[in-house]
Design a protein around this motif. Structure first.
Motif, PDB file in Angstrom:
ATOM      1  N   LYS A   1      20.348 -21.709   3.984  1.00 54.77           N
ATOM      2  CA  LYS A   1      21.507 -22.768   4.328  1.00 54.77           C
ATOM      3  C   LYS A   1      21.023 -24.307   4.891  1.00 54.77           C
ATOM      4  O   LYS A   1      21.706 -25.113   5.068  1.00 54.77           O
ATOM      5  CB  LYS A   1      22.198 -21.975   5.450  1.00 54.77           C
ATOM      6  CG  LYS A   1      23.085 -20.881   5.186  1.00 54.77           C
ATOM      7  CD  LYS A   1      24.087 -20.554   6.162  1.00 54.77           C
ATOM      8  CE  LYS A   1      23.182 -19.640   7.352  1.00 54.77           C
ATOM      9  NZ  LYS A   1      24.339 -18.867   8.395  1.00 54.77           N
ATOM     10  N   GLY A   2      19.650 -24.181   5.206  1.00 59.22           N
ATOM     11  CA  GLY A   2      19.167 -25.353   5.728  1.00 59.22           C
ATOM     12  C   GLY A   2      19.290 -25.767   7.092  1.00 59.22           C
ATOM     13  O   GLY A   2      19.036 -26.877   7.712  1.00 59.22           O
ATOM     14  N   THR A   3      19.282 -24.572   8.117  1.00 60.19           N
ATOM     15  CA  THR A   3      19.286 -24.653   9.215  1.00 60.19           C
ATOM     16  C   THR A   3      18.196 -23.963  10.037  1.00 60.19           C
ATOM     17  O   THR A   3      18.250 -23.718  11.235  1.00 60.19           O
ATOM     18  CB  THR A   3      20.787 -24.200   9.962  1.00 60.19           C
ATOM     19  OG1 THR A   3      20.761 -22.806   9.452  1.00 60.19           O
ATOM     20  CG2 THR A   3      21.930 -24.964   9.265  1.00 60.19           C
ATOM     21  N   ALA A   4      17.112 -23.773   9.362  1.00 64.60           N
ATOM     22  CA  ALA A   4      16.247 -22.920   9.898  1.00 64.60           C
ATOM     23  C   ALA A   4      15.161 -23.902  10.934  1.00 64.60           C
ATOM     24  O   ALA A   4      15.101 -24.916  10.772  1.00 64.60           O
ATOM     25  CB  ALA A   4      15.261 -22.426   9.001  1.00 64.60           C
ATOM     26  N   LEU A   5      14.669 -23.168  11.944  1.00 66.57           N
ATOM     27  CA  LEU A   5      14.007 -23.643  12.934  1.00 66.57           C
ATOM     28  C   LEU A   5      12.376 -23.391  12.322  1.00 66.57           C
ATOM     29  O   LEU A   5      12.267 -22.618  11.682  1.00 66.57           O
ATOM     30  CB  LEU A   5      13.969 -22.961  14.223  1.00 66.57           C
ATOM     31  CG  LEU A   5      15.381 -23.023  14.887  1.00 66.57           C
ATOM     32  CD1 LEU A   5      15.380 -22.179  16.289  1.00 66.57           C
ATOM     33  CD2 LEU A   5      15.684 -24.588  15.398  1.00 66.57           C
ATOM     34  N   LYS A   6      11.549 -24.436  12.917  1.00 68.34           N
ATOM     35  CA  LYS A   6      10.116 -24.390  12.379  1.00 68.34           C
ATOM     36  C   LYS A   6       9.553 -22.893  12.667  1.00 68.34           C
ATOM     37  O   LYS A   6       8.836 -22.378  11.858  1.00 68.34           O
ATOM     38  CB  LYS A   6       9.384 -25.550  13.278  1.00 68.34           C
ATOM     39  CG  LYS A   6       7.729 -25.329  13.077  1.00 68.34           C
ATOM     40  CD  LYS A   6       7.133 -26.553  13.801  1.00 68.34           C
ATOM     41  CE  LYS A   6       7.720 -28.045  13.030  1.00 68.34           C
ATOM     42  NZ  LYS A   6       6.858 -29.052  13.429  1.00 68.34           N
ATOM     43  N   THR A   7       9.854 -22.324  13.810  1.00 72.52           N
ATOM     44  CA  THR A   7       9.243 -21.010  14.095  1.00 72.52           C
ATOM     45  C   THR A   7      10.197 -20.028  14.326  1.00 72.52           C
ATOM     46  O   THR A   7      11.499 -20.188  14.814  1.00 72.52           O
ATOM     47  CB  THR A   7       8.256 -20.724  15.024  1.00 72.52           C
ATOM     48  OG1 THR A   7       8.977 -21.315  16.123  1.00 72.52           O
ATOM     49  CG2 THR A   7       6.851 -21.684  14.547  1.00 72.52           C
ATOM     50  N   GLY A   8      10.105 -18.729  14.059  1.00 69.66           N
ATOM     51  CA  GLY A   8      11.166 -17.657  14.389  1.00 69.66           C
ATOM     52  C   GLY A   8      12.614 -17.750  13.429  1.00 69.66           C
ATOM     53  O   GLY A   8      13.457 -17.347  13.962  1.00 69.66           O
ATOM     54  N   SER A   9      12.215 -18.102  12.331  1.00 69.25           N
ATOM     55  CA  SER A   9      13.330 -18.406  11.416  1.00 69.25           C
ATOM     56  C   SER A   9      13.657 -17.003  10.857  1.00 69.25           C
ATOM     57  O   SER A   9      12.913 -16.208  10.426  1.00 69.25           O
ATOM     58  CB  SER A   9      13.539 -19.401  10.456  1.00 69.25           C
ATOM     59  OG  SER A   9      13.260 -20.665  10.871  1.00 69.25           O
ATOM     60  N   ASP A  10      15.113 -16.816  10.650  1.00 69.31           N
ATOM     61  CA  ASP A  10      15.302 -15.374  10.033  1.00 69.31           C
ATOM     62  C   ASP A  10      16.001 -15.730   8.606  1.00 69.31           C
ATOM     63  O   ASP A  10      16.713 -16.745   8.478  1.00 69.31           O
ATOM     64  CB  ASP A  10      16.142 -14.659  11.079  1.00 69.31           C
ATOM     65  CG  ASP A  10      17.530 -15.139  11.277  1.00 69.31           C
ATOM     66  OD1 ASP A  10      17.617 -16.487  11.013  1.00 69.31           O
ATOM     67  OD2 ASP A  10      18.273 -14.444  11.781  1.00 69.31           O
TER      68      ASP A  10
END
Length: 714
Positions: free
Chosen positions: A400-409
């Motif tokens: 979706k293009g809303t991932a965080l740098k770390t801890g993305s799911d």
């Protein structure tokens, strides 16, 4: 630095712990002898004496914090005098009181029976009194300091204490932190709450610091206390477990030292932003040039003032972390930001997102390539010898293009033609998971990837997950593999689902069964993905910012109750932008504040979209009317009308609302001149048109008009 001690961060954690035990931690016998000697000295200093009115002695420095390195170390003995009535008194009477302390100690010296060898020193005409205690392997030099007892009989500081501290500093024009010795007991208590293994990590960092100093032409004036606090911060923010990987811990601290130009560390355990005087002290300190590390017991004391030293340490940290072969990572570390969102001014929020929250683009490209290989492999190889065919759809924040740098799911949703309905037998799903697990293993072994491809250990039969990690960066994405019924069929791009798709689902729905709410939303992953993917890039950055804020709340509040799902906050952010801005470019702080204001007013929220389903079909209309009459907050999944992620009383919105209220006083909502940043004007009651969203309380009085005109009063 010798070969044996160099690049400690490369060693396995157990080797580091062995190194600490054998080389850094003082021996138990030496520690015991020094402890007994210190206790005796403290007793003597508190003996009744005509010239001394001592009310207590506090143990500080590395000794008081229990972070003493083997060999030579430091300590402080703070002598509290009852006739010192305010902070500035200790400065006025310092020489007089030190002379009395010296006389008392010399008078009693001959009858002391200490387990450690003692040497008294009095330099510069009683301006400094030191005690050196030595054993066979250990030496600790204590500064003896007279002080005003700021805490009195209390174990905690009070607002009056810090107000008085600020007044006294201004009165005598003392440097900030001048009276921090008065809070030595709080420092000791602060460190006593942390596990022993964290103090071992502190020893390792201090050892590294000592080795760096040996190489420097001009040894730095940075107090070890600054690095001790930085290590505590790294552990709190990145780990928090009593048992942890020592190598990861030291790498994390070195990486924070690398980012010293952005470093801003503080605590609110003894003081906070609630009182105006303390708030002004804090805001002044936190807006100072970086690095900033505030003493958790004294808000006026920035212990990291020597910028020259930090530049030298940054160079050393970079050498350590980058000494490996090119394109090889030095190993994992904890995810710790050098500064918190709370103290980031509003005009810098865009930079905060870019620097700390946006994933690395190269890694994202590598993820896309890896997923393309994995999905193609699964579709080509799963169930090759049967009539079962699968289609793999990517979902979650990464696509979706809303991932965080770390801890993305993220998720891989597997549509199998053997699943004929929403309620297809669970054993069919088990067979799909089993087959995919086998093929994932084959794919991992047969294909070449630019990222690390790690499949989770075998879990309960309905769950399968894997992780894609960068080989160079400290970034990764966790994927869940989810078998699902293909409810949408071959839906063309830009088309909306047939109402029958939802009416079949509604027939399964029972309002009394909260476990069925949104249970089959995975079947609509493509719609969820498309709903967010088409949004402006800056709105996705705002979503990242809210997700980061939510993660902090989750960490802080997880013991108090279940917070609403992250997806609810994501949808609320989209709604805030649609109704409050709608522009491709907007003020990030205004958007952030608007969402928090909506969270605070959660009891009035009723948010829904009609982009995939609407009121046109009778069954859907009746169902939707029932949904939007439910207990607030109501936030309907735009892809699945049965998925109310607002949940009414199901989740603890009140905890999130309380946190949002406290955040309204943060620097995020101040402009460059310090003036408050206002939220967007998001209406709570207005007429909506089909294809839009609604918020507020549904009016039953207007129900017939609504149904006739297809306009929705929120």
């Amino acid at each position: 630095m010798g070969i044996r001690e160099s690049h400690l961060y490369e060693k396995p954690s157990e080797k580091l712990e062995e190194f600490i035990q054998n080389h850094l931690r003082p021996s138990e016998d030496c520690q015991k002898d020094i402890d007994q000697s210190v206790d005796t000295i403290c007793e003597v200093l508190q003996e009744p004496c005509p010239s001394l009115t001592v009310t207590g002695v506090a143990k500080g420095g590395s000794y008081g914090r229990r972070t003493v390195l083997r060999g030579n170390s430091d300590g402080i003995l703070v002598v509290f005098f009852g006739d010192l009535e305010q902070f500035q008194d200790q400065e006025k009477r310092q020489y007089e009181l030190l002379s009395k302390i010296w006389a008392q100690m010399k008078h009693c010296e001959s009858r002391w029976k200490l387990a450690a060898k003692m040497e008294l020193q009095n330099t510069n005409r009683s301006s400094r009194v030191t005690i050196q205690l030595s054993t066979k392997q250990q030496s600790i030099t204590f500064n003896v300091l007279p002080a005003f007892n700021a805490l009195g009989l209390s174990e905690k500081s009070s607002l009056w204490t810090y107000r008085e501290l600020k007044r006294s500093l201004d009165m005598v024009k003392a440097r900030p932190g001048e009276f921090s010795v008065c809070f030595t007991e709080l420092q000791e208590k602060f460190f006593s709450n942390y596990p022993s293994k964290l103090k071992d990590l502190i020893l390792l960092v201090k050892h590294w610091f000592q080795k760096c100093q040996e190489k420097l032409i001009n040894p730095s004036l940075l107090p070890p206390y600054a690095l001790e606090l930085l290590t505590v911060y790294a552990w709190e923010q990145g780990c928090g477990a009593e048992d942890f990987d020592m190598a990861e811990g030291v790498r994390t601290v070195l990486r924070l030292i690398e980012k010293q130009e952005q470093l801003c560390v503080y605590w609110t355990v003894n003081y906070n932003f609630g009182d105006e005087t303390v708030r002004n002290i804090l805001l002044s300190q936190l807006q100072a040039p970086r690095p900033v590390i505030l003493d958790p017991t004294d808000p006026t004391n920035n212990v990291s003032m020597d910028n020259t030293c930090w530049l030298q340490l940054k160079h050393e940290a970079q050498n350590w972390l980058r000494s490996l072969r090119q394109n090889e990572s030095p190993g994992p570390s904890w995810n710790v930001l050098p500064a918190s969102l709370y103290i980031t001014p509003g005009h810098l929020l865009d930079k905060f997102v870019k620097d700390f929250l946006q994933p690395n683009q190269t890694f994202q490209d590598q993820i896309k390539k890896a997923l393309k290989i994995i999905c193609s492999f699964l579709e080509e190889n799963c169930f090759r010898h049967s009539t079962t065919k699968i289609q793999v759809i990517q979902g979650g924040s990464t696509v979706k293009g809303t991932a965080l740098k770390t801890g993305s799911d993220a998720s891989l949703v597997v549509f199998a033609n053997s699943l004929k309905s929403y309620t297809s037998p669970k054993n069919e799903r088990y067979n799909i998971i089993k087959e995919i697990h086998e093929q994932l293993e084959a794919c991992r072994q047969e294909k070449d990837f630019e990222v690390k491809f790690e499949i989770s250990k075998w879990k309960p039969p309905w769950v399968l997950s894997f992780t894609l990690k960068s080989k160079v960066l400290n970034e990764s994405v966790d994927f869940d593999v989810l078998p699902a019924f293909n409810a949408l069929g071959e839906l063309k791009s830009g088309s909306t689902p047939s109402p029958r798709t939802y009416t079949e689902l509604i027939h399964l729905y029972k309002p009394s069964d909260v476990f069925l709410e949104g249970e089959f939303s995975v079947c609509f992953t493509k719609l969820q993905r498309n709903f967010v993917r088409s949004l402006p890039l800056k709105l996705k950055d705002l979503i990242r910012l809210l997700k980061h804020w939510y993660k902090g709340c989750e960490k802080k509040l997880k013991q108090k109750g279940s917070l609403p799902p992250k997806y609810a906050l994501e949808l609320l952010t989209i709604y805030a932008w649609e109704k409050g801005s709608g522009a491709q470019d907007f003020d990030m702080a205004e958007g952030f504040r608007t969402v928090l204001e909506l969270v605070i007013q959660y009891q009035h929220l009723c948010v829904f979209w009609t982009v995939n389903y609407s009121f046109d079909d009778e069954i859907l209309r009746n169902f939707l009317l029932g949904q939007i009459r439910r207990t607030r907050p109501v936030i309907l999944d735009p892809a699945d009308p049965t998925g109310d992620v607002g949940g009414g009383h199901r989740w603890c919105w009140h905890l999130l609302a309380k946190e949002a209220t406290e955040w309204l006083s943060s620097l995020c909502f101040k402009d460059k001149s310090g003036c408050p940043i206002q939220p967007w004007n998001v209406p709570k009651k207005r007429v909506q048109t089909p294809g839009s969203c609604g918020a507020g309380i549904y009016s039953m009085v207007n129900e017939m008009h609504l149904l006739r005109s297809h306009r929705f009063l929120d």
